[in-house]
Design a protein around this motif. Structure first.
Motif, PDB file in Angstrom:
ATOM      1  N   ALA A 115       0.814  -1.152  -0.022  1.00 32.90           N
ATOM      2  CA  ALA A 115      -0.041  -0.039  -0.070  1.00 32.90           C
ATOM      3  C   ALA A 115       0.829   1.186   0.035  1.00 32.90           C
ATOM      4  O   ALA A 115       1.624   1.381   1.002  1.00 32.90           O
ATOM      5  N   ARG A 116       0.657   1.930  -0.990  1.00 29.97           N
ATOM      6  CA  ARG A 116       1.536   3.641  -1.127  1.00 29.97           C
ATOM      7  C   ARG A 116       0.674   4.529  -0.389  1.00 29.97           C
ATOM      8  O   ARG A 116      -0.578   4.594  -0.688  1.00 29.97           O
ATOM      9  N   LEU A 117       1.349   5.205   0.606  1.00 29.16           N
ATOM     10  CA  LEU A 117       0.491   5.806   1.470  1.00 29.16           C
ATOM     11  C   LEU A 117       1.152   7.323   1.323  1.00 29.16           C
ATOM     12  O   LEU A 117       2.581   7.650   1.218  1.00 29.16           O
ATOM     13  N   SER A 118       0.494   8.181   1.466  1.00 29.19           N
ATOM     14  CA  SER A 118       1.146   9.645   1.214  1.00 29.19           C
ATOM     15  C   SER A 118       0.519  10.565   2.381  1.00 29.19           C
ATOM     16  O   SER A 118      -0.843  10.492   2.606  1.00 29.19           O
ATOM     17  N   ILE A 119       1.183  11.090   3.037  1.00 29.85           N
ATOM     18  CA  ILE A 119       0.601  12.127   4.335  1.00 29.85           C
ATOM     19  C   ILE A 119       1.367  13.399   4.389  1.00 29.85           C
ATOM     20  O   ILE A 119       2.462  13.713   3.524  1.00 29.85           O
ATOM     21  N   ASP A 120       1.087  14.314   4.849  1.00 25.52           N
ATOM     22  CA  ASP A 120       1.911  15.771   5.119  1.00 25.52           C
ATOM     23  C   ASP A 120       3.191  15.216   5.707  1.00 25.52           C
ATOM     24  O   ASP A 120       3.345  14.838   6.985  1.00 25.52           O
ATOM     25  N   PRO A 121       4.285  15.730   5.334  1.00 24.03           N
ATOM     26  CA  PRO A 121       5.562  15.469   5.857  1.00 24.03           C
ATOM     27  C   PRO A 121       5.784  15.671   7.324  1.00 24.03           C
ATOM     28  O   PRO A 121       6.507  15.198   8.265  1.00 24.03           O
ATOM     29  N   ALA A 122       5.094  16.670   7.725  1.00 23.91           N
ATOM     30  CA  ALA A 122       5.056  17.603   8.972  1.00 23.91           C
ATOM     31  C   ALA A 122       4.400  16.357  10.053  1.00 23.91           C
ATOM     32  O   ALA A 122       4.908  16.724  11.228  1.00 23.91           O
ATOM     33  N   ASP A 123       3.344  15.689   9.583  1.00 26.06           N
ATOM     34  CA  ASP A 123       3.031  14.632  10.608  1.00 26.06           C
ATOM     35  C   ASP A 123       3.512  13.336  10.639  1.00 26.06           C
ATOM     36  O   ASP A 123       2.979  12.408  11.199  1.00 26.06           O
ATOM     37  N   PHE A 155      -4.547  10.794   8.456  1.00 27.56           N
ATOM     38  CA  PHE A 155      -3.396  11.387   8.251  1.00 27.56           C
ATOM     39  C   PHE A 155      -3.102  11.207   6.513  1.00 27.56           C
ATOM     40  O   PHE A 155      -2.258  12.087   5.762  1.00 27.56           O
ATOM     41  N   PHE A 156      -3.876  10.516   5.923  1.00 23.58           N
ATOM     42  CA  PHE A 156      -3.920  10.128   4.617  1.00 23.58           C
ATOM     43  C   PHE A 156      -4.232  11.433   3.609  1.00 23.58           C
ATOM     44  O   PHE A 156      -5.318  11.915   3.760  1.00 23.58           O
ATOM     45  N   LYS A 157      -3.326  12.092   2.964  1.00 18.22           N
ATOM     46  CA  LYS A 157      -3.607  12.812   1.718  1.00 18.22           C
ATOM     47  C   LYS A 157      -4.601  12.608   0.808  1.00 18.22           C
ATOM     48  O   LYS A 157      -5.063  13.345   0.277  1.00 18.22           O
ATOM     49  N   SER A 158      -4.488  11.244   0.487  1.00 21.33           N
ATOM     50  CA  SER A 158      -5.330  10.630  -0.715  1.00 21.33           C
ATOM     51  C   SER A 158      -5.483   8.993  -0.185  1.00 21.33           C
ATOM     52  O   SER A 158      -4.662   8.598   0.652  1.00 21.33           O
ATOM     53  N   ALA A 159      -6.550   8.448  -0.747  1.00 21.61           N
ATOM     54  CA  ALA A 159      -6.816   7.162  -0.628  1.00 21.61           C
ATOM     55  C   ALA A 159      -5.434   6.282  -1.011  1.00 21.61           C
ATOM     56  O   ALA A 159      -4.745   6.610  -1.862  1.00 21.61           O
ATOM     57  N   PRO A 160      -5.228   5.406  -0.152  1.00 18.94           N
ATOM     58  CA  PRO A 160      -3.917   4.424  -0.480  1.00 18.94           C
ATOM     59  C   PRO A 160      -4.011   3.654  -1.752  1.00 18.94           C
ATOM     60  O   PRO A 160      -5.302   3.550  -2.201  1.00 18.94           O
TER      61      PRO A 160
END
Length: 99
Positions: free
Chosen positions: A6-14, A82-87
């Motif tokens: 699963a590729r996950l994208s979050i805000d790096p500050a978090d 935390f997810f910026k978009s769906a995995p």
């Protein structure tokens, strides 16, 4: 055995809070029938990008059994915010084992 990638994208500050939430979720995977391994990999090149790698006995162990469980609901409650978009999820199996 198959692996869920699963590729996950979050805000790096978090990142620290996200990694702590994932660590809290480990017991939900560990106790899931058919779950054999669990790892979260952090991208070195792209801050805020991760790969969740989970070993399962079968796709059904992940998609039917785990996804229908309270453990999955707990996982999503912990990390979903935390997810910026769906995995982006794939199930993979070995094709060529080099060494």
């Amino acid at each position: 055995m198959i692996q869920e990638i699963a590729r996950l994208s979050i805000d790096p500050a978090d990142a620290a809070a996200f990694e702590a939430a994932v660590a809290q979720a480990v017991p939900h995977f560990h106790s899931a029938p058919g779950c054999r391994s669990f790892a979260l990999e952090r991208s070195v090149d792209r801050p805020g990008h991760y790969m969740l790698v989970v070993g399962w006995d079968s796709v059904d162990a992940h998609m039917v059994d785990f996804r229908g469980s309270d453990g999955f609901q707990a996982w999503r409650a912990l990390v979903g915010p935390f997810f910026k978009s769906a995995p982006d999820v794939d199930h993979v199996e070995p094709a060529v084992q080099g060494f």
